[in-house]
Design a protein around this motif. Sequence first.
Motif, PDB file in Angstrom:
ATOM      1  N   LYS A 177     -88.675 -20.823  18.899  1.00  0.00           N
ATOM      2  CA  LYS A 177     -88.963 -22.080  19.567  1.00  0.00           C
ATOM      3  C   LYS A 177     -88.538 -23.267  18.711  1.00  0.00           C
ATOM      4  O   LYS A 177     -88.171 -24.313  19.224  1.00  0.00           O
ATOM      5  CB  LYS A 177     -90.463 -22.149  19.853  1.00  0.00           C
ATOM      6  CG  LYS A 177     -90.880 -23.223  20.794  1.00  0.00           C
ATOM      7  CD  LYS A 177     -92.360 -23.074  21.101  1.00  0.00           C
ATOM      8  CE  LYS A 177     -92.819 -24.177  22.015  1.00  0.00           C
ATOM      9  NZ  LYS A 177     -94.249 -24.091  22.298  1.00  0.00           N
ATOM     10  N   ALA A 178     -88.580 -23.125  17.391  1.00  0.00           N
ATOM     11  CA  ALA A 178     -88.273 -24.226  16.491  1.00  0.00           C
ATOM     12  C   ALA A 178     -86.865 -24.162  15.910  1.00  0.00           C
ATOM     13  O   ALA A 178     -86.351 -25.171  15.446  1.00  0.00           O
ATOM     14  CB  ALA A 178     -89.287 -24.258  15.345  1.00  0.00           C
ATOM     15  N   TYR A 179     -86.241 -22.978  15.926  1.00  0.00           N
ATOM     16  CA  TYR A 179     -84.944 -22.814  15.275  1.00  0.00           C
ATOM     17  C   TYR A 179     -83.963 -22.043  16.146  1.00  0.00           C
ATOM     18  O   TYR A 179     -84.358 -21.236  16.975  1.00  0.00           O
ATOM     19  CB  TYR A 179     -85.099 -22.051  13.947  1.00  0.00           C
ATOM     20  CG  TYR A 179     -85.929 -22.753  12.929  1.00  0.00           C
ATOM     21  CD1 TYR A 179     -85.393 -23.759  12.140  1.00  0.00           C
ATOM     22  CD2 TYR A 179     -87.262 -22.423  12.753  1.00  0.00           C
ATOM     23  CE1 TYR A 179     -86.158 -24.417  11.198  1.00  0.00           C
ATOM     24  CE2 TYR A 179     -88.044 -23.074  11.819  1.00  0.00           C
ATOM     25  CZ  TYR A 179     -87.479 -24.071  11.043  1.00  0.00           C
ATOM     26  OH  TYR A 179     -88.242 -24.726  10.121  1.00  0.00           O
ATOM     27  N   HIS A 180     -82.672 -22.308  15.930  1.00  0.00           N
ATOM     28  CA  HIS A 180     -81.591 -21.480  16.461  1.00  0.00           C
ATOM     29  C   HIS A 180     -81.147 -20.559  15.344  1.00  0.00           C
ATOM     30  O   HIS A 180     -81.134 -20.958  14.174  1.00  0.00           O
ATOM     31  CB  HIS A 180     -80.377 -22.334  16.859  1.00  0.00           C
ATOM     32  CG  HIS A 180     -80.419 -22.865  18.241  1.00  0.00           C
ATOM     33  ND1 HIS A 180     -80.318 -22.081  19.358  1.00  0.00           N
ATOM     34  CD2 HIS A 180     -80.542 -24.138  18.698  1.00  0.00           C
ATOM     35  CE1 HIS A 180     -80.367 -22.835  20.427  1.00  0.00           C
ATOM     36  NE2 HIS A 180     -80.522 -24.090  20.057  1.00  0.00           N
ATOM     37  N   ILE A 181     -80.739 -19.376  15.692  1.00  0.00           N
ATOM     38  CA  ILE A 181     -80.188 -18.446  14.717  1.00  0.00           C
ATOM     39  C   ILE A 181     -78.714 -18.244  15.068  1.00  0.00           C
ATOM     40  O   ILE A 181     -78.388 -17.826  16.178  1.00  0.00           O
ATOM     41  CB  ILE A 181     -80.918 -17.084  14.736  1.00  0.00           C
ATOM     42  CG1 ILE A 181     -82.425 -17.255  14.569  1.00  0.00           C
ATOM     43  CG2 ILE A 181     -80.348 -16.143  13.692  1.00  0.00           C
ATOM     44  CD1 ILE A 181     -82.863 -17.775  13.224  1.00  0.00           C
TER      45      ILE A 181
ATOM     46  N   LYS B   9     -98.116  -9.292  16.280  1.00  0.00           N
ATOM     47  CA  LYS B   9     -97.940 -10.421  15.367  1.00  0.00           C
ATOM     48  C   LYS B   9     -96.462 -10.704  15.138  1.00  0.00           C
ATOM     49  O   LYS B   9     -96.047 -11.866  15.124  1.00  0.00           O
ATOM     50  CB  LYS B   9     -98.640 -10.150  14.042  1.00  0.00           C
ATOM     51  CG  LYS B   9     -98.567 -11.327  13.083  1.00  0.00           C
ATOM     52  CD  LYS B   9     -99.489 -11.150  11.930  1.00  0.00           C
ATOM     53  CE  LYS B   9     -99.420 -12.210  10.886  1.00  0.00           C
ATOM     54  NZ  LYS B   9     -98.832 -13.454  11.184  1.00  0.00           N
ATOM     55  N   ARG B  10     -95.654  -9.654  14.980  1.00  0.00           N
ATOM     56  CA  ARG B  10     -94.212  -9.861  14.813  1.00  0.00           C
ATOM     57  C   ARG B  10     -93.627 -10.530  16.046  1.00  0.00           C
ATOM     58  O   ARG B  10     -92.772 -11.403  15.930  1.00  0.00           O
ATOM     59  CB  ARG B  10     -93.508  -8.530  14.550  1.00  0.00           C
ATOM     60  CG  ARG B  10     -93.610  -8.052  13.129  1.00  0.00           C
ATOM     61  CD  ARG B  10     -92.688  -6.891  12.865  1.00  0.00           C
ATOM     62  NE  ARG B  10     -92.885  -5.762  13.751  1.00  0.00           N
ATOM     63  CZ  ARG B  10     -93.762  -4.791  13.569  1.00  0.00           C
ATOM     64  NH1 ARG B  10     -94.541  -4.806  12.520  1.00  0.00           N
ATOM     65  NH2 ARG B  10     -93.861  -3.801  14.433  1.00  0.00           N
ATOM     66  N   GLY B  11     -94.090 -10.130  17.226  1.00  0.00           N
ATOM     67  CA  GLY B  11     -93.593 -10.741  18.457  1.00  0.00           C
ATOM     68  C   GLY B  11     -93.947 -12.204  18.563  1.00  0.00           C
ATOM     69  O   GLY B  11     -93.114 -13.036  18.925  1.00  0.00           O
ATOM     70  N   THR B  12     -95.181 -12.558  18.220  1.00  0.00           N
ATOM     71  CA  THR B  12     -95.574 -13.971  18.303  1.00  0.00           C
ATOM     72  C   THR B  12     -94.880 -14.793  17.228  1.00  0.00           C
ATOM     73  O   THR B  12     -94.513 -15.937  17.466  1.00  0.00           O
ATOM     74  CB  THR B  12     -97.097 -14.130  18.176  1.00  0.00           C
ATOM     75  OG1 THR B  12     -97.540 -13.524  16.969  1.00  0.00           O
ATOM     76  CG2 THR B  12     -97.826 -13.511  19.359  1.00  0.00           C
ATOM     77  N   ASP B  13     -94.699 -14.216  16.033  1.00  0.00           N
ATOM     78  CA  ASP B  13     -93.984 -14.943  14.973  1.00  0.00           C
ATOM     79  C   ASP B  13     -92.541 -15.196  15.380  1.00  0.00           C
ATOM     80  O   ASP B  13     -92.010 -16.285  15.170  1.00  0.00           O
ATOM     81  CB  ASP B  13     -94.020 -14.163  13.662  1.00  0.00           C
ATOM     82  CG  ASP B  13     -95.381 -14.180  13.011  1.00  0.00           C
ATOM     83  OD1 ASP B  13     -96.243 -14.987  13.440  1.00  0.00           O
ATOM     84  OD2 ASP B  13     -95.593 -13.378  12.074  1.00  0.00           O
ATOM     85  N   THR B  14     -91.897 -14.194  15.972  1.00  0.00           N
ATOM     86  CA  THR B  14     -90.515 -14.360  16.424  1.00  0.00           C
ATOM     87  C   THR B  14     -90.433 -15.414  17.516  1.00  0.00           C
ATOM     88  O   THR B  14     -89.532 -16.249  17.506  1.00  0.00           O
ATOM     89  CB  THR B  14     -89.967 -13.018  16.947  1.00  0.00           C
ATOM     90  OG1 THR B  14     -90.072 -12.046  15.900  1.00  0.00           O
ATOM     91  CG2 THR B  14     -88.526 -13.133  17.373  1.00  0.00           C
ATOM     92  N   PHE B  15     -91.373 -15.384  18.449  1.00  0.00           N
ATOM     93  CA  PHE B  15     -91.391 -16.367  19.529  1.00  0.00           C
ATOM     94  C   PHE B  15     -91.552 -17.773  18.971  1.00  0.00           C
ATOM     95  O   PHE B  15     -90.846 -18.702  19.351  1.00  0.00           O
ATOM     96  CB  PHE B  15     -92.520 -16.046  20.510  1.00  0.00           C
ATOM     97  CG  PHE B  15     -92.640 -17.035  21.624  1.00  0.00           C
ATOM     98  CD1 PHE B  15     -91.729 -17.052  22.660  1.00  0.00           C
ATOM     99  CD2 PHE B  15     -93.660 -17.979  21.623  1.00  0.00           C
ATOM    100  CE1 PHE B  15     -91.833 -17.973  23.692  1.00  0.00           C
ATOM    101  CE2 PHE B  15     -93.777 -18.898  22.640  1.00  0.00           C
ATOM    102  CZ  PHE B  15     -92.861 -18.898  23.667  1.00  0.00           C
ATOM    103  N   ARG B  16     -92.488 -17.939  18.032  1.00  0.00           N
ATOM    104  CA  ARG B  16     -92.734 -19.247  17.434  1.00  0.00           C
ATOM    105  C   ARG B  16     -91.513 -19.724  16.644  1.00  0.00           C
ATOM    106  O   ARG B  16     -91.142 -20.882  16.693  1.00  0.00           O
ATOM    107  CB  ARG B  16     -93.951 -19.145  16.516  1.00  0.00           C
ATOM    108  CG  ARG B  16     -94.547 -20.480  16.146  1.00  0.00           C
ATOM    109  CD  ARG B  16     -95.842 -20.335  15.362  1.00  0.00           C
ATOM    110  NE  ARG B  16     -96.874 -19.691  16.173  1.00  0.00           N
ATOM    111  CZ  ARG B  16     -97.547 -18.615  15.782  1.00  0.00           C
ATOM    112  NH1 ARG B  16     -97.324 -18.073  14.623  1.00  0.00           N
ATOM    113  NH2 ARG B  16     -98.456 -18.093  16.567  1.00  0.00           N
TER     114      ARG B  16
END
Length: 130
Positions: free
Chosen positions: A92-96, A82-89
């Motif tokens: 995809k929408a933001y730059h850090i 879940k952490r991996g998919t949340d990070t991927f999502r």
Amino acid sequence: MREKIQRFMYGRYGMDRLNQVLMYGAFGCLIFSLFGIGTCYLLATVALFCAYFRMFSRNVRQRTQENQWYLRQEMKVKGFLKRGTDTFRRNKAYHIYKCPQCGQKLRVPRGKGKIAISCKKCGNEFIRRS
């Protein structure tokens, strides 16, 4: 007949999540063994034996501890995925970006072109492409 089965199962452990996984794994191994993989048949037999042993066991305390251990391991794996998919999502929408002055991480939406980013921690302003 139903009453006889109920009397037989009285005081026995029964089914739980670990038994379900063992049964599904055994079924999957049996399907693979149809394609000529001999070790899968052996794995299926061992998994079925373990599942039936656990199901008909009268040592409820030990079987409960085994199931709790399995559920903890399952939750670790699910949390990791879940952490991996949340990070991927999120990526995809933001730059850090990191603030060049204080190192604070800042999240900026993608696709906005060159923008001025101001750090909320130190007030520094810098320009980056989003």
